[in-house]
Enzyme design. Structure first.
Site, short mmCIF file in Angstrom:
data_model
loop_
_atom_site.label_atom_id
_atom_site.label_comp_id
_atom_site.label_asym_id
_atom_site.label_seq_id
_atom_site.Cartn_x
_atom_site.Cartn_y
_atom_site.Cartn_z
N GLU A 168 6.33 25.28 -7.17
CA GLU A 168 6.07 23.85 -7.39
C GLU A 168 6.72 23.27 -8.65
O GLU A 168 6.06 22.62 -9.46
CB GLU A 168 4.56 23.59 -7.41
CG GLU A 168 3.88 24.03 -6.11
CD GLU A 168 2.37 23.78 -6.10
OE1 GLU A 168 1.79 23.45 -7.13
OE2 GLU A 168 1.78 23.92 -5.01
N ASN A 209 9.10 28.56 -4.07
CA ASN A 209 8.02 28.09 -3.18
C ASN A 209 7.57 26.68 -3.57
O ASN A 209 7.35 26.41 -4.76
CB ASN A 209 6.84 29.07 -3.34
CG ASN A 209 5.76 28.92 -2.28
OD1 ASN A 209 6.05 28.96 -1.09
ND2 ASN A 209 4.51 28.75 -2.72
N HIS A 245 1.13 22.71 3.84
CA HIS A 245 -0.25 22.21 3.93
C HIS A 245 -0.11 20.90 4.71
O HIS A 245 0.09 19.84 4.12
CB HIS A 245 -0.83 21.98 2.54
CG HIS A 245 -0.93 23.25 1.75
ND1 HIS A 245 -1.82 24.25 2.07
CD2 HIS A 245 -0.23 23.70 0.68
CE1 HIS A 245 -1.67 25.25 1.23
NE2 HIS A 245 -0.71 24.94 0.38
N GLU A 273 2.19 28.91 3.22
CA GLU A 273 0.79 28.52 2.96
C GLU A 273 0.30 27.59 4.07
O GLU A 273 -0.30 26.55 3.81
CB GLU A 273 0.66 27.82 1.60
CG GLU A 273 1.20 28.65 0.45
CD GLU A 273 0.94 28.04 -0.93
OE1 GLU A 273 0.15 27.08 -1.04
OE2 GLU A 273 1.51 28.55 -1.91
N ASP A 275 -1.62 25.55 6.58
CA ASP A 275 -2.92 25.10 7.09
C ASP A 275 -2.74 23.67 7.56
O ASP A 275 -1.69 23.06 7.31
CB ASP A 275 -4.08 25.25 6.07
CG ASP A 275 -3.81 24.63 4.72
OD1 ASP A 275 -2.96 23.73 4.62
OD2 ASP A 275 -4.48 25.03 3.74
C1 XIL Z 1 -5.16 27.13 -4.42
C2 XIL Z 1 -6.29 28.08 -4.06
O1 XIL Z 1 -6.39 28.17 -2.67
C3 XIL Z 1 -7.58 27.59 -4.66
O2 XIL Z 1 -8.62 28.55 -4.47
C4 XIL Z 1 -7.41 27.34 -6.15
O3 XIL Z 1 -8.59 26.77 -6.66
C5 XIL Z 1 -6.24 26.42 -6.41
O4 XIL Z 1 -5.07 26.95 -5.81
N1 XIL Z 1 -0.38 25.58 -3.56
C6 XIL Z 1 -0.32 26.87 -4.04
C7 XIL Z 1 -1.54 27.70 -4.05
O5 XIL Z 1 0.77 27.37 -4.37
O6 XIL Z 1 -1.54 28.63 -5.10
C8 XIL Z 1 -2.79 26.85 -4.10
O7 XIL Z 1 -3.93 27.70 -3.99
C9 XIL Z 1 -2.76 25.81 -3.01
C10 XIL Z 1 -1.58 24.89 -3.17
#
Ligand code: XIL
Length: 361
Positions: A168, A209, A245, A273, A275
């Protein structure tokens, strides 16, 4: 006379029901709570049988304390990512303290069960207080970053085969995110992070990422420019992680652009990641209807199908962020009811699970 007939009849009915259960792999319908038979490709197929690795991000605490969660992870996934246990604040909470317990447990679990272990993440804007308060010149900051990256990569060398090195680093407008690393080291921190990781483990596959590929063309373009620049400068990068996401109603065209443009870099592509919110407007009273669950399944299928169409050699895999709707980070983080994952809170397969399988048919 009648009584003599009833008992054997009852026994026969019970026996056939249990057999049926075993063969058809019944699914608890998350929508109305009734049992139904979701016709899986074959009764025995799981996500492990997909033609590329399918993973999940996991919690050390849940693996320890929740047998159903642990069994599901063992049964379904071929790759694992630690949800939080390998983040800077978790592994390195004080300048001279490293805490390996949770991360080691996850890595040991992955190894014992023949799963690939993907590391997340070596460099991110979320850092512990001691880093925020650290004072020193450029050399001292470079040392801090290098020491962290190399201590972590060395600790897991040979057990963690790939890393999200930088996470990020691009902001919503397509610029470099104004994080502590940019402030202290300038944009070269990104190249350096990859170089440090590569020095510590030349065999590890290294990823950049980020999120937004699916819904923000501005951000997507900036990320692709960054990644192509890294390649051109000879920085050791092997792959690009698309967080995804995403939303159940994200247009298909956006999904296609995100995945095909990432593949055009020639790098490995990890949907890292995945979802899918069904409540993008954060409606506090939303209920999960059968229609919503089917629309979600269709979008899961489209993502998998599009991913499966990129060159095989670039298919690093698809990782869901969390395991079930019950442990998803989404409801808590966005303070809303939501059902983003392929398993429901009772560890049962949802229509979205079938969507994933159907994506490679
Ligand atoms: C999130 C976790 O799922 C949570 O439990 C935590 O509180 C915050 O981070 N992008 C990412 C992940 O790269 O590391 C994040 O994970 C979600 C968004």
């Amino acid at each position: 006379m009648k009584h003599f007939l009833i008992l054997p009849l009852l026994a026969f009915v019970l026996f056939s029901c249990s057999k049926r259960t075993a063969i058809l792999d019944p699914i608890l319908n998350p929508v109305n709570g009734i049992l139904r038979d979701l016709p899986l490709q074959s009764p025995k197929s799981t996500l492990k049988d997909m033609p590329f690795k399918v993973g999940a991000s996991v919690s050390a605490e849940l693996l320890r304390s929740n047998p159903e969660y642990r069994a599901l992870v063992m049964k379904e996934f071929s790759s694992l990512t630690a949800e939080n246990a390998m983040k800077f604040w978790a592994l390195h909470p004080e300048e001279n303290t490293y805490n390996w317990k949770d991360a080691d447990e996850i890595v040991d679990f992955a190894k014992a069960n023949g799963k690939r272990m993907h590391g997340h993440t070596l460099n991110w804007f979320e850092v512990p207080g001691w880093v925020t308060n650290f004072s020193g010149d450029t050399t001292a900051w470079e040392n801090l970053m290098r020491t962290h990256i190399q201590t972590v990569v060395t600790h897991f060398k040979g057990r963690v085969s790939s890393w999200d090195v930088v996470n990020e680093a691009i902001d919503e407008n397509g610029g470099y995110r104004n994080n502590i690393w940019l402030q202290k080291l300038g944009i070269s921190y990104i190249d350096k992070a990859f170089q440090y990781a590569h020095e510590a483990d030349p065999n590890a596959l290294l990823f950049y990422n980020d999120y937004g590929h699916d819904y923000s063309p501005i951000k997507r373009t900036a990320i692709l420019n960054l990644v192509n620049g890294l390649k051109e400068r000879g920085v050791p990068i092997n792959g690009i992680g698309l967080q995804f996401h995403t939303r159940y109603n994200q247009p298909d065209a956006d999904i296609t652009s995100a995945i095909t443009s990432a593949a055009a870099t020639g790098l490995l592509v990890h949907i890292s990641e995945l979802d899918m919110t069904v409540n993008p407007n954060s409606d506090k009273n939303l209920t999960y209807t059968a229609t919503l669950a089917e629309q979600q399944a269709a979008k899961y299928k489209f993502i998998v199908k599009t991913y499966y169409a990129i060159p095989k050699a670039q298919q690093f895999g698809i990782t869901t962020w969390n395991v079930t709707d019950g442990d998803s980070w989404i409801p808590g983080t966005y303070n809303r009811p939501d059902w983003p994952l392929p398993f429901d809170a009772n560890y049962k397969r949802k229509p979205a699970y079938q969507g994933i399988l159907d994506g490679v048919k």
